[in-house]
Design a protein around this motif. Structure first.
Motif, short mmCIF file in Angstrom:
data_model
loop_
_atom_site.label_atom_id
_atom_site.label_comp_id
_atom_site.label_asym_id
_atom_site.label_seq_id
_atom_site.Cartn_x
_atom_site.Cartn_y
_atom_site.Cartn_z
N ASP A 10 14.78 28.73 15.68
CA ASP A 10 15.65 28.48 16.68
C ASP A 10 15.55 26.63 16.55
O ASP A 10 15.06 25.92 15.87
CB ASP A 10 15.04 28.42 17.74
N GLN A 11 16.78 25.94 17.14
CA GLN A 11 16.71 24.54 17.02
C GLN A 11 16.61 24.51 18.75
O GLN A 11 17.28 25.75 19.41
CB GLN A 11 17.90 24.03 17.00
N VAL A 12 15.46 23.65 19.32
CA VAL A 12 15.09 23.24 20.51
C VAL A 12 15.23 21.93 21.18
O VAL A 12 14.90 21.67 20.92
CB VAL A 12 13.33 23.93 20.35
N VAL A 13 16.21 22.70 22.16
CA VAL A 13 16.21 21.18 23.62
C VAL A 13 15.39 21.27 23.89
O VAL A 13 14.56 22.30 25.28
CB VAL A 13 17.88 21.54 23.98
N ASN A 14 14.29 20.32 24.37
CA ASN A 14 13.00 20.59 25.37
C ASN A 14 12.93 19.72 26.31
O ASN A 14 13.87 18.33 25.79
CB ASN A 14 12.03 20.30 24.78
N THR A 15 13.37 20.07 28.29
CA THR A 15 13.23 18.89 29.40
C THR A 15 11.97 18.72 29.62
O THR A 15 11.34 19.92 29.67
CB THR A 15 14.13 19.36 29.77
N VAL A 16 11.74 17.74 29.59
CA VAL A 16 10.54 17.74 30.50
C VAL A 16 10.57 17.13 31.97
O VAL A 16 11.22 15.71 31.75
CB VAL A 16 9.66 16.76 29.64
N PHE A 17 9.23 17.36 32.87
CA PHE A 17 9.90 16.78 34.54
C PHE A 17 8.31 16.55 34.55
O PHE A 17 7.45 16.96 34.64
CB PHE A 17 10.42 17.90 35.42
N LEU A 18 8.20 15.57 36.13
CA LEU A 18 7.15 15.62 36.81
C LEU A 18 7.49 15.83 38.09
O LEU A 18 8.20 16.31 38.39
CB LEU A 18 6.93 13.66 36.95
N LEU A 43 10.24 17.76 42.17
CA LEU A 43 10.70 17.86 40.86
C LEU A 43 11.01 16.20 40.07
O LEU A 43 12.46 16.20 41.08
CB LEU A 43 11.09 19.04 41.04
N ASP A 44 11.22 15.33 39.32
CA ASP A 44 11.62 14.86 39.03
C ASP A 44 12.14 14.68 37.24
O ASP A 44 11.08 15.23 36.53
CB ASP A 44 10.93 13.04 38.98
N TYR A 45 13.45 14.54 36.76
CA TYR A 45 13.44 14.95 35.54
C TYR A 45 12.79 13.58 34.39
O TYR A 45 13.17 12.59 35.18
CB TYR A 45 14.65 15.00 35.28
N VAL A 46 12.49 13.42 33.38
CA VAL A 46 11.99 12.32 32.64
C VAL A 46 12.42 12.15 30.98
O VAL A 46 13.19 10.93 31.55
CB VAL A 46 10.49 12.42 33.04
N THR A 47 12.71 13.07 30.68
CA THR A 47 12.99 12.46 28.79
C THR A 47 13.13 13.93 28.45
O THR A 47 13.65 15.28 29.51
CB THR A 47 11.85 12.41 28.50
N SER A 48 14.08 14.11 27.61
CA SER A 48 14.06 15.85 26.85
C SER A 48 14.39 15.08 25.09
O SER A 48 14.32 13.72 24.99
CB SER A 48 15.41 15.95 26.94
N SER A 49 13.72 15.96 24.74
CA SER A 49 13.45 15.82 23.20
C SER A 49 14.29 17.35 21.99
O SER A 49 14.84 17.94 22.87
CB SER A 49 11.96 15.57 22.28
N ALA A 50 14.54 16.57 21.44
CA ALA A 50 14.88 18.38 20.55
C ALA A 50 13.81 18.19 19.15
O ALA A 50 13.46 17.52 18.36
CB ALA A 50 16.04 17.74 20.01
N PHE A 51 13.50 19.45 18.27
CA PHE A 51 12.73 19.87 17.82
C PHE A 51 13.15 21.75 17.33
O PHE A 51 14.05 22.36 17.59
CB PHE A 51 11.31 19.98 17.87
N GLU A 52 12.99 22.14 15.84
CA GLU A 52 13.33 22.99 14.91
C GLU A 52 12.20 23.99 14.41
O GLU A 52 10.91 23.60 14.52
CB GLU A 52 13.73 22.53 13.35
N THR A 53 12.06 24.94 15.18
CA THR A 53 10.68 25.84 14.65
C THR A 53 11.74 26.87 13.14
O THR A 53 13.06 26.50 13.35
CB THR A 53 10.47 26.93 15.88
N PRO A 54 10.99 27.60 12.83
CA PRO A 54 11.51 28.85 11.84
C PRO A 54 12.75 29.40 12.19
O PRO A 54 13.37 29.78 11.31
CB PRO A 54 10.42 29.18 10.88
#
Length: 146
Positions: free
Chosen positions: A84-92, A71-82
């Motif tokens: 929650d506020q979500v912190v999203n992480t993406v791995f290869l 697993l390699d960490y690649v990036t992260s982002s944030a977004f909102e749903t009705p």
């Protein structure tokens, strides 16, 4: 004023032979129902050490029955749903073992192995999914070439 509520999400772009494993989200999903997405989910407090990596491995096994290698960490982002506020992480994630299949039909309607170009051109791939695949594939190529 109430403190914001954050959800932490960890996702995997599972790679095998030039293709990435994506899921078609089930119709009943609250966020992005029917869309192509990476495999992943919410961090559970019981995950303990290396919580993001543990979440990715657990979610991929639960949803599509695949074991992961590196697993390699690649990036992260944030977004909102009705809600929650979500912190999203993406791995290869490198595919290690198992045949991808729908294991949790309430979350996953179908599984697909697609090239980055196929993801970019797919009508059910949101821009954020295509962007994640582009970032992950660039990371994989840099790693391979170094």
């Amino acid at each position: 004023m109430d403190a914001p509520h954050y959800v932490v999400n960890a996702e995997a772009a599972v790679h095998r032979d030039g293709e990435y494993l994506l899921v078609e989200r089930a119709a009943g999903e609250e966020h992005a129902a029917g869309a192509l997405a990476l495999v992943g989910g919410k961090v559970e407090i019981t995950e303990g050490r290396d919580v993001l990596e543990a979440t990715v491995r657990r979610e991929v096994e639960e949803e599509v029955g695949v074991a992961l290698g590196r697993l390699d960490y690649v990036t992260s982002s944030a977004f909102e749903t009705p809600d929650d506020q979500v912190v999203n992480t993406v791995f290869l994630a490198e595919h290690d073992a198992g045949t991808a299949r729908v294991r949790d039909p309430e979350e996953v309607a179908a599984v697909h192995w697609l090239t980055p170009d196929e993801v970019r051109d797919h009508p059910d791939a949101p821009a954020f999914t295509a962007n994640y695949i582009e970032a992950v594939d660039a990371h994989r190529r840099r790693r391979r070439d170094s």
